[in-house]
Scaffold this motif. Structure first.
Motif, PDB file in Angstrom:
ATOM      1  N   ALA A 180       0.831  -1.209   0.000  1.00 40.01           N
ATOM      2  CA  ALA A 180       0.000   0.000   0.000  1.00 40.01           C
ATOM      3  C   ALA A 180       0.866   1.260   0.000  1.00 40.01           C
ATOM      4  O   ALA A 180       0.585   2.222  -0.733  1.00 40.01           O
ATOM      5  CB  ALA A 180      -0.922  -0.016   1.222  1.00 40.01           C
ATOM      6  N   PHE A 181       1.932   1.249   0.794  1.00 39.38           N
ATOM      7  CA  PHE A 181       2.808   2.419   0.884  1.00 39.38           C
ATOM      8  C   PHE A 181       3.492   2.694  -0.455  1.00 39.38           C
ATOM      9  O   PHE A 181       3.554   3.845  -0.917  1.00 39.38           O
ATOM     10  CB  PHE A 181       3.854   2.187   1.984  1.00 39.38           C
ATOM     11  CG  PHE A 181       4.842   3.302   2.143  1.00 39.38           C
ATOM     12  CD1 PHE A 181       4.485   4.470   2.798  1.00 39.38           C
ATOM     13  CD2 PHE A 181       6.132   3.192   1.639  1.00 39.38           C
ATOM     14  CE1 PHE A 181       5.381   5.510   2.947  1.00 39.38           C
ATOM     15  CE2 PHE A 181       7.044   4.224   1.784  1.00 39.38           C
ATOM     16  CZ  PHE A 181       6.669   5.390   2.442  1.00 39.38           C
ATOM     17  N   VAL A 199      -0.229   4.138 -11.684  1.00 36.84           N
ATOM     18  CA  VAL A 199      -1.423   3.877 -10.868  1.00 36.84           C
ATOM     19  C   VAL A 199      -2.612   4.569 -11.515  1.00 36.84           C
ATOM     20  O   VAL A 199      -2.664   5.795 -11.593  1.00 36.84           O
ATOM     21  CB  VAL A 199      -1.224   4.393  -9.420  1.00 36.84           C
ATOM     22  CG1 VAL A 199      -2.464   4.096  -8.589  1.00 36.84           C
ATOM     23  CG2 VAL A 199       0.016   3.760  -8.794  1.00 36.84           C
ATOM     24  N   GLN A 200      -3.559   3.773 -11.996  1.00 36.13           N
ATOM     25  CA  GLN A 200      -4.731   4.331 -12.668  1.00 36.13           C
ATOM     26  C   GLN A 200      -6.007   3.768 -12.045  1.00 36.13           C
ATOM     27  O   GLN A 200      -6.144   2.555 -11.902  1.00 36.13           O
ATOM     28  CB  GLN A 200      -4.704   3.997 -14.167  1.00 36.13           C
ATOM     29  CG  GLN A 200      -3.506   4.592 -14.901  1.00 36.13           C
ATOM     30  CD  GLN A 200      -3.655   4.501 -16.398  1.00 36.13           C
ATOM     31  OE1 GLN A 200      -4.626   4.990 -16.965  1.00 36.13           O
ATOM     32  NE2 GLN A 200      -2.679   3.878 -17.042  1.00 36.13           N
ATOM     33  N   TRP A 201      -6.916   4.663 -11.700  1.00 38.62           N
ATOM     34  CA  TRP A 201      -8.185   4.278 -11.077  1.00 38.62           C
ATOM     35  C   TRP A 201      -9.115   3.679 -12.123  1.00 38.62           C
ATOM     36  O   TRP A 201      -9.349   4.258 -13.180  1.00 38.62           O
ATOM     37  CB  TRP A 201      -8.824   5.504 -10.438  1.00 38.62           C
ATOM     38  CG  TRP A 201     -10.175   5.239  -9.852  1.00 38.62           C
ATOM     39  CD1 TRP A 201     -11.388   5.517 -10.400  1.00 38.62           C
ATOM     40  CD2 TRP A 201     -10.449   4.642  -8.579  1.00 38.62           C
ATOM     41  NE1 TRP A 201     -12.402   5.124  -9.567  1.00 38.62           N
ATOM     42  CE2 TRP A 201     -11.855   4.584  -8.432  1.00 38.62           C
ATOM     43  CE3 TRP A 201      -9.654   4.133  -7.552  1.00 38.62           C
ATOM     44  CZ2 TRP A 201     -12.481   4.048  -7.303  1.00 38.62           C
ATOM     45  CZ3 TRP A 201     -10.265   3.610  -6.422  1.00 38.62           C
ATOM     46  CH2 TRP A 201     -11.662   3.574  -6.304  1.00 38.62           C
ATOM     47  N   SER A 202      -9.636   2.491 -11.820  1.00 42.56           N
ATOM     48  CA  SER A 202     -10.591   1.850 -12.733  1.00 42.56           C
ATOM     49  C   SER A 202     -11.868   1.442 -12.030  1.00 42.56           C
ATOM     50  O   SER A 202     -12.675   0.699 -12.582  1.00 42.56           O
ATOM     51  CB  SER A 202      -9.948   0.622 -13.400  1.00 42.56           C
ATOM     52  OG  SER A 202      -9.522  -0.309 -12.423  1.00 42.56           O
ATOM     53  N   GLY A 203     -12.044   1.915 -10.812  1.00 43.76           N
ATOM     54  CA  GLY A 203     -13.264   1.596 -10.078  1.00 43.76           C
ATOM     55  C   GLY A 203     -12.963   0.959  -8.742  1.00 43.76           C
ATOM     56  O   GLY A 203     -11.823   0.551  -8.460  1.00 43.76           O
ATOM     57  N   SER A 324      -6.383  -3.790  -8.702  1.00 47.16           N
ATOM     58  CA  SER A 324      -5.613  -3.686  -9.949  1.00 47.16           C
ATOM     59  C   SER A 324      -4.848  -2.358 -10.023  1.00 47.16           C
ATOM     60  O   SER A 324      -4.052  -2.150 -10.930  1.00 47.16           O
ATOM     61  CB  SER A 324      -6.533  -3.819 -11.164  1.00 47.16           C
ATOM     62  OG  SER A 324      -7.435  -2.734 -11.252  1.00 47.16           O
ATOM     63  N   LEU A 325      -5.095  -1.462  -9.064  1.00 43.90           N
ATOM     64  CA  LEU A 325      -4.318  -0.225  -8.966  1.00 43.90           C
ATOM     65  C   LEU A 325      -2.851  -0.504  -8.682  1.00 43.90           C
ATOM     66  O   LEU A 325      -1.980   0.290  -9.026  1.00 43.90           O
ATOM     67  CB  LEU A 325      -4.862   0.648  -7.820  1.00 43.90           C
ATOM     68  CG  LEU A 325      -6.155   1.442  -8.019  1.00 43.90           C
ATOM     69  CD1 LEU A 325      -6.594   2.026  -6.684  1.00 43.90           C
ATOM     70  CD2 LEU A 325      -5.941   2.541  -9.039  1.00 43.90           C
ATOM     71  N   VAL A 326      -2.571  -1.622  -8.039  1.00 44.46           N
ATOM     72  CA  VAL A 326      -1.224  -1.902  -7.537  1.00 44.46           C
ATOM     73  C   VAL A 326      -0.272  -2.185  -8.691  1.00 44.46           C
ATOM     74  O   VAL A 326      -0.469  -3.145  -9.442  1.00 44.46           O
ATOM     75  CB  VAL A 326      -1.250  -3.103  -6.568  1.00 44.46           C
ATOM     76  CG1 VAL A 326       0.162  -3.406  -6.074  1.00 44.46           C
ATOM     77  CG2 VAL A 326      -2.188  -2.820  -5.396  1.00 44.46           C
ATOM     78  N   PRO A 327       0.787  -1.365  -8.869  1.00 49.02           N
ATOM     79  CA  PRO A 327       1.737  -1.600  -9.970  1.00 49.02           C
ATOM     80  C   PRO A 327       2.777  -2.651  -9.588  1.00 49.02           C
ATOM     81  O   PRO A 327       2.889  -3.042  -8.417  1.00 49.02           O
ATOM     82  CB  PRO A 327       2.393  -0.230 -10.144  1.00 49.02           C
ATOM     83  CG  PRO A 327       2.363   0.365  -8.774  1.00 49.02           C
ATOM     84  CD  PRO A 327       1.086  -0.136  -8.129  1.00 49.02           C
ATOM     85  N   ALA A 328       3.563  -3.074 -10.568  1.00 48.58           N
ATOM     86  CA  ALA A 328       4.574  -4.111 -10.339  1.00 48.58           C
ATOM     87  C   ALA A 328       5.621  -3.669  -9.326  1.00 48.58           C
ATOM     88  O   ALA A 328       6.110  -4.486  -8.528  1.00 48.58           O
ATOM     89  CB  ALA A 328       5.241  -4.485 -11.655  1.00 48.58           C
TER      90      ALA A 328
END
Length: 416
Positions: A180-181, A199-203, A324-328
């Motif tokens: 999360a951090f 990080v892109q919001w998709s819902g 799915s916001l969480v990037p690699a």
């Protein structure tokens, strides 16, 4: 109930990390997330109600790496066929659990190789974490090198250090807090600095994605060339489960009147059937989590702990857009820390006995260097048998080791 919450916080990183790894195999992230939540719910519930042990069962780290990077990316299996290999390894695991033959198998495989395989998988997972973050990149001159010191790399490094500090401070849910951090640190990228929006919001929520359910190719996985892969999955899952049960039973005194781990046969049976069910749901094999020790340390001793864990997984079935916001670069620190945790058995290898140390060393080092868990295991087993054979120590080679050496040769020939 508090112990169940503690264990869930310690192990819930798998909800994000497992889909991130399986998506590299071609399984849609949302479908892999739904499968991860469903198998974690069902298998943990069974562990609580049937085996009555306070243990989390979820898709295992190491098993997902084996599935994605060795079977799918390395050997070129379609992910549906790789799921079939997961299923048949679960069937074999169930047979071993039901007939209680664990003692014969334990005695056949030397401790040094079992410890080495855990450590090798840990190094492999760590390497994947660094690769996914762009911290380690390909270099034609040196094979690998440090990536470009850009905002993404700096963000990853800060996230990794924060995750390590959370872990050192023994905060509950240190890995998920680190994810999360790091995600929050990555939020301004592509907006305030850097070229790419990570990080892109998709819902917030959506209905579960069951598109990977029943996509398993059972009969395609039964080719002779795939038998070594099934065996390696069986071996890894079986010994991970057994080692975890032994460790937890010692630390929490979860033993029967004979001093053996409590309800071991039932617990192993749950673990086996969890592997079988995982494949039709669309994920790699489920296994016992050593993170269950978090709940045990809170005083959890009964199956109610596992029931609470199972129920806490369910809400995340509907949160795939949020997760799915969480990037690699945010899941990479968790992979690296998991790799660190898996290195602990290295101190139990007798490095002064070179007939034990050399095969163990090969198994450990070749997994990351060949980018293959199965190749590391194969060369470890094969070298063990050859060392004993050439030094006149045939009595130390159990029948099962001859079989594993033969399977190793078959795998080396068929995968080239």
């Amino acid at each position: 109930m508090l112990a169940g919450v503690a264990t869930f916080l310690a192990g819930m990183y798998i909800i994000v990390v497992n889909p991130a790894i399986l998506s590299d195999a071609g399984i849609p992230f949302s479908a892999a997330l739904s499968a991860t939540v469903m198998i974690s719910f069902l298998s943990s519930l069974a562990m609580g109600l049937y085996a009555r042990n306070p243990i989390l069962v979820a898709p295992g780290m190491g098993m997902n790496a084996l599935f994605t990077y060795t079977l799918v990316q390395g050997a070129g299996l379609p992910w549906q066929t790789a799921l079939g290999c997961v299923f048949w390894s679960g069937v074999m695991f169930a047979v071993l659990a039901m007939f209680n033959v664990r003692k014969a198998i334990i005695e056949a495989i030397p401790d040094s190789l079992r410890f080495a395989i855990t450590c090798g998988i840990g190094l492999f997972i760590t390497f994947i974490g660094f690769k996914n973050a762009g911290f380690v990149v390909a270099n034609p001159a040196t094979l690998v090198s440090l990536g470009s010191l850009d905002p993404s790399l700096v963000t990853f490094f800060l996230g990794m250090m924060a995750t390590a500090i959370f872990t050192i401070l023994r905060w509950n849910g240190a890995l998920i807090l680190g994810i999360a951090f790091t995600t929050l640190l990555a939020l301004p990228m592509g907006r305030l600095w850097g070229d790419e929006v990570l990080v892109q919001w998709s819902g917030l929520a959506a209905w579960p994605d069951f598109s990977a359910v029943m996509q398993v190719d059972l009969w395609g996985a039964l080719k002779v060339a795939y038998l070594p892969f099934i065996f390696v999955m069986l071996f890894t899952n079986f010994f991970d489960a057994l080692s975890c049960f032994l460790a937890l039973s010692e630390s929490a005194d979860l033993k029967d009147k004979d001093g053996n781990p409590r309800n071991l046969k039932r617990s192993m049976t749950v673990d086996a059937f969890a592997s079988m069910i995982a494949a039709p749901l669309g994920t790699s094999a489920a296994q016992t989590f050593i993170e269950s020790g978090a709940g045990v340390s809170q005083g959890g001793r009964t199956g109610l702990v596992a029931v609470v864990i199972a129920l806490l997984f369910l809400p995340f079935l509907f949160l795939s857009p949020l997760l799915s916001l969480v990037p690699a670069i945010a899941t990479a620190p968790a992979l690296i820390l998991v790799g660190l945790f898996m290195m602990s058995p290295i101190s139990q290898i007798d490095w002064n006995r070179f007939d034990q140390a050399f095969p163990a060393f090969l198994a450990i080092i070749l997994m990351p260097l060949t980018y293959s868990i199965t190749l590391g295991i194969a060369f470890g087993f094969l070298s063990f048998v050859l060392v004993k054979l050439c030094t006149g120590r045939l009595v130390e080679i159990k029948p099962a080791m001859w079989v594993t050496a033969l399977l190793s040769v078959v795998m080396l020939v068929t995968t080239q």
